[in-house]
Write a protein that holds these residues in place. Structure first.
Motif, PDB file in Angstrom:
ATOM      1  N   PHE A 225      -0.909   6.107  -6.883  1.00  0.00           N
ATOM      2  CA  PHE A 225      -2.217   5.450  -6.893  1.00  0.00           C
ATOM      3  C   PHE A 225      -3.078   6.044  -5.780  1.00  0.00           C
ATOM      4  O   PHE A 225      -2.595   6.341  -4.686  1.00  0.00           O
ATOM      5  CB  PHE A 225      -2.058   3.940  -6.711  1.00  0.00           C
ATOM      6  N   LYS A 226      -4.361   6.218  -6.078  1.00  0.00           N
ATOM      7  CA  LYS A 226      -5.274   6.872  -5.143  1.00  0.00           C
ATOM      8  C   LYS A 226      -6.203   5.901  -4.418  1.00  0.00           C
ATOM      9  O   LYS A 226      -6.693   6.211  -3.337  1.00  0.00           O
ATOM     10  CB  LYS A 226      -6.125   7.909  -5.890  1.00  0.00           C
TER      11      LYS A 226
ATOM     12  N   ASP B  56       9.483   0.228 -10.846  1.00  0.00           N
ATOM     13  CA  ASP B  56       8.879   1.541 -10.649  1.00  0.00           C
ATOM     14  C   ASP B  56       7.415   1.427 -11.080  1.00  0.00           C
ATOM     15  O   ASP B  56       7.111   1.425 -12.273  1.00  0.00           O
ATOM     16  CB  ASP B  56       9.618   2.587 -11.493  1.00  0.00           C
ATOM     17  N   LEU B  57       6.510   1.320 -10.121  1.00  0.00           N
ATOM     18  CA  LEU B  57       5.105   1.062 -10.437  1.00  0.00           C
ATOM     19  C   LEU B  57       4.454   2.229 -11.177  1.00  0.00           C
ATOM     20  O   LEU B  57       3.578   2.012 -12.029  1.00  0.00           O
ATOM     21  CB  LEU B  57       4.327   0.740  -9.164  1.00  0.00           C
ATOM     22  N   LYS B  58       4.847   3.424 -10.873  1.00  0.00           N
ATOM     23  CA  LYS B  58       4.305   4.593 -11.586  1.00  0.00           C
ATOM     24  C   LYS B  58       4.695   4.529 -13.058  1.00  0.00           C
ATOM     25  O   LYS B  58       3.845   4.698 -13.954  1.00  0.00           O
ATOM     26  CB  LYS B  58       4.836   5.883 -10.953  1.00  0.00           C
ATOM     27  N   GLN B  59       5.964   4.262 -13.321  1.00  0.00           N
ATOM     28  CA  GLN B  59       6.437   4.167 -14.703  1.00  0.00           C
ATOM     29  C   GLN B  59       5.784   2.996 -15.424  1.00  0.00           C
ATOM     30  O   GLN B  59       5.363   3.120 -16.583  1.00  0.00           O
ATOM     31  CB  GLN B  59       7.957   4.027 -14.719  1.00  0.00           C
ATOM     32  N   PHE B  60       5.701   1.857 -14.738  1.00  0.00           N
ATOM     33  CA  PHE B  60       5.090   0.676 -15.350  1.00  0.00           C
ATOM     34  C   PHE B  60       3.657   0.970 -15.783  1.00  0.00           C
ATOM     35  O   PHE B  60       3.252   0.644 -16.904  1.00  0.00           O
ATOM     36  CB  PHE B  60       5.124  -0.497 -14.369  1.00  0.00           C
ATOM     37  N   TYR B  61       2.894   1.609 -14.905  1.00  0.00           N
ATOM     38  CA  TYR B  61       1.504   1.904 -15.243  1.00  0.00           C
ATOM     39  C   TYR B  61       1.408   2.935 -16.364  1.00  0.00           C
ATOM     40  O   TYR B  61       0.679   2.739 -17.342  1.00  0.00           O
ATOM     41  CB  TYR B  61       0.742   2.401 -14.012  1.00  0.00           C
ATOM     42  N   GLU B  62       2.117   4.022 -16.234  1.00  0.00           N
ATOM     43  CA  GLU B  62       1.989   5.110 -17.213  1.00  0.00           C
ATOM     44  C   GLU B  62       2.439   4.692 -18.611  1.00  0.00           C
ATOM     45  O   GLU B  62       1.866   5.126 -19.613  1.00  0.00           O
ATOM     46  CB  GLU B  62       2.778   6.329 -16.741  1.00  0.00           C
ATOM     47  N   GLU B  63       3.439   3.829 -18.689  1.00  0.00           N
ATOM     48  CA  GLU B  63       3.952   3.419 -19.995  1.00  0.00           C
ATOM     49  C   GLU B  63       3.140   2.285 -20.624  1.00  0.00           C
ATOM     50  O   GLU B  63       3.232   2.071 -21.839  1.00  0.00           O
ATOM     51  CB  GLU B  63       5.417   2.990 -19.875  1.00  0.00           C
TER      52      GLU B  63
ATOM     53  N   ILE C   6       0.834  -1.205   0.000  1.00  0.00           N
ATOM     54  CA  ILE C   6       0.000   0.000   0.000  1.00  0.00           C
ATOM     55  C   ILE C   6       0.866   1.251   0.000  1.00  0.00           C
ATOM     56  O   ILE C   6       0.597   2.219  -0.737  1.00  0.00           O
ATOM     57  CB  ILE C   6      -0.962  -0.009   1.209  1.00  0.00           C
ATOM     58  N   ASP C   7       1.911   1.263   0.799  1.00  0.00           N
ATOM     59  CA  ASP C   7       2.809   2.429   0.841  1.00  0.00           C
ATOM     60  C   ASP C   7       3.486   2.648  -0.510  1.00  0.00           C
ATOM     61  O   ASP C   7       3.643   3.796  -0.957  1.00  0.00           O
ATOM     62  CB  ASP C   7       3.862   2.244   1.938  1.00  0.00           C
ATOM     63  N   ARG C   8       3.877   1.567  -1.167  1.00  0.00           N
ATOM     64  CA  ARG C   8       4.504   1.693  -2.486  1.00  0.00           C
ATOM     65  C   ARG C   8       3.516   2.234  -3.515  1.00  0.00           C
ATOM     66  O   ARG C   8       3.863   3.052  -4.356  1.00  0.00           O
ATOM     67  CB  ARG C   8       5.054   0.348  -2.954  1.00  0.00           C
ATOM     68  N   LEU C   9       2.296   1.745  -3.462  1.00  0.00           N
ATOM     69  CA  LEU C   9       1.280   2.215  -4.394  1.00  0.00           C
ATOM     70  C   LEU C   9       1.008   3.698  -4.192  1.00  0.00           C
ATOM     71  O   LEU C   9       0.909   4.465  -5.161  1.00  0.00           O
ATOM     72  CB  LEU C   9      -0.010   1.412  -4.214  1.00  0.00           C
ATOM     73  N   ALA C  10       0.882   4.112  -2.952  1.00  0.00           N
ATOM     74  CA  ALA C  10       0.631   5.524  -2.660  1.00  0.00           C
ATOM     75  C   ALA C  10       1.786   6.392  -3.140  1.00  0.00           C
ATOM     76  O   ALA C  10       1.575   7.460  -3.737  1.00  0.00           O
ATOM     77  CB  ALA C  10       0.396   5.717  -1.162  1.00  0.00           C
TER      78      ALA C  10
END
Length: 241
Positions: free
Chosen positions: A46-47, A114-121, A38-42
């Motif tokens: 992620f919202k 990097d979950l943000k990069q993985f999702y956005e790309e 959860i901390d990594r997602l936040a």
């Protein structure tokens, strides 16, 4: 951005810890696996996160209720029946009615992605995008040169599964699945014919001839599957490093 966290597993390989505790609340370096994710997602932006529960479900529900979280959390309750990965995603469909692709993540996977990069790309690359790597295993997903899923094979037994007849695994790229993927809600319409419980990989193999089930290849993926007691020490070393 929304995510779904698979936290309903029985955790049988982590006994005796899971005789009194759900796997999601097993601590690593003093923090439950669920909280680590959860901390990594936040941190990745992620919202909201949907957490499915089954084994000691009340303990996970209480944990999320009483401990303030950095993102909004919802419960998808599978207490009555453990629905496996595919059934679990389908049961949580109401949380993703906005039609936006969402991240799916096993609670017991630690990694260097990097979950943000993985999702956005990758969110809009296909109908689903699976994080894969060339790590050694016996069971591989098979992809063509355009990163499209075409099948699955067990190299130890020679078993092959594919919607394409007479598929030769040696003609395709073999990758191991990392337990993290992006799911587009348009795929929910294909789940109506499936039983109450089913594997999401079985589902992807069934629909990959008609939908774009893509690979996101991480050549240098570092991953720890916290599935057994002897992996807890590795997990702690990984997080501390």
């Amino acid at each position: 951005m929304k995510a779904m966290i698979f936290a309903a597993g029985l955790g049988t390989r982590l006994k005796p810890l899971t005789d009194t505790l759900p796997k999601a609340l097993v601590p690593v370096v003093g923090k439950p696996l669920l909280q680590i994710l959860i901390d990594r997602l936040a941190a990745a932006g992620f919202k909201e996160a949907v957490v499915n529960v089954h084994h000691f479900s009340e303990k996970i529900i209480d944990y999320l209720y009483y401990k303030p979280q950095p993102l909004k959390t919802h419960i998808s309750d599978e207490s009555a029946e453990l629905l496996e990965t595919g059934g679990g995603i389908r049961k949580a469909a109401r949380f993703f009615s906005d039609g936006e692709p969402f991240l799916v993540h096993n609670v017991d996977i630690l990694h260097n992605v990097d979950l943000k990069q993985f999702y956005e790309e990758n969110a809009y690359r296909g109908d689903a995008v699976l994080l894969v790597s060339p790590r050694k295993t016996q069971r591989y997903l098979l992809f063509d040169d355009q990163d499209n899923l075409v099948g699955w094979t067990n190299i130890a037994t020679g078993e092959v599964r594919s919607p394409y007849p007479n598929l030769n695994p040696k003609e395709y790229r073999m990758y191991a699945f990392g337990g993290i993927h992006i799911f587009n809600p348009r795929l929910f319409q294909e789940m109506d014919k499936w039983p109450s419980k089913f594997s999401i990989i079985d589902f992807y193999l069934d629909v990959c001839a008609n939908y774009q089930i893509k690979a996101c290849v991480k050549e240098y993926l570092q991953l720890v599957d916290v599935g057994k007691l002897d992996t807890l020490a590795k997990a702690e070393e990984f997080l501390q490093a």
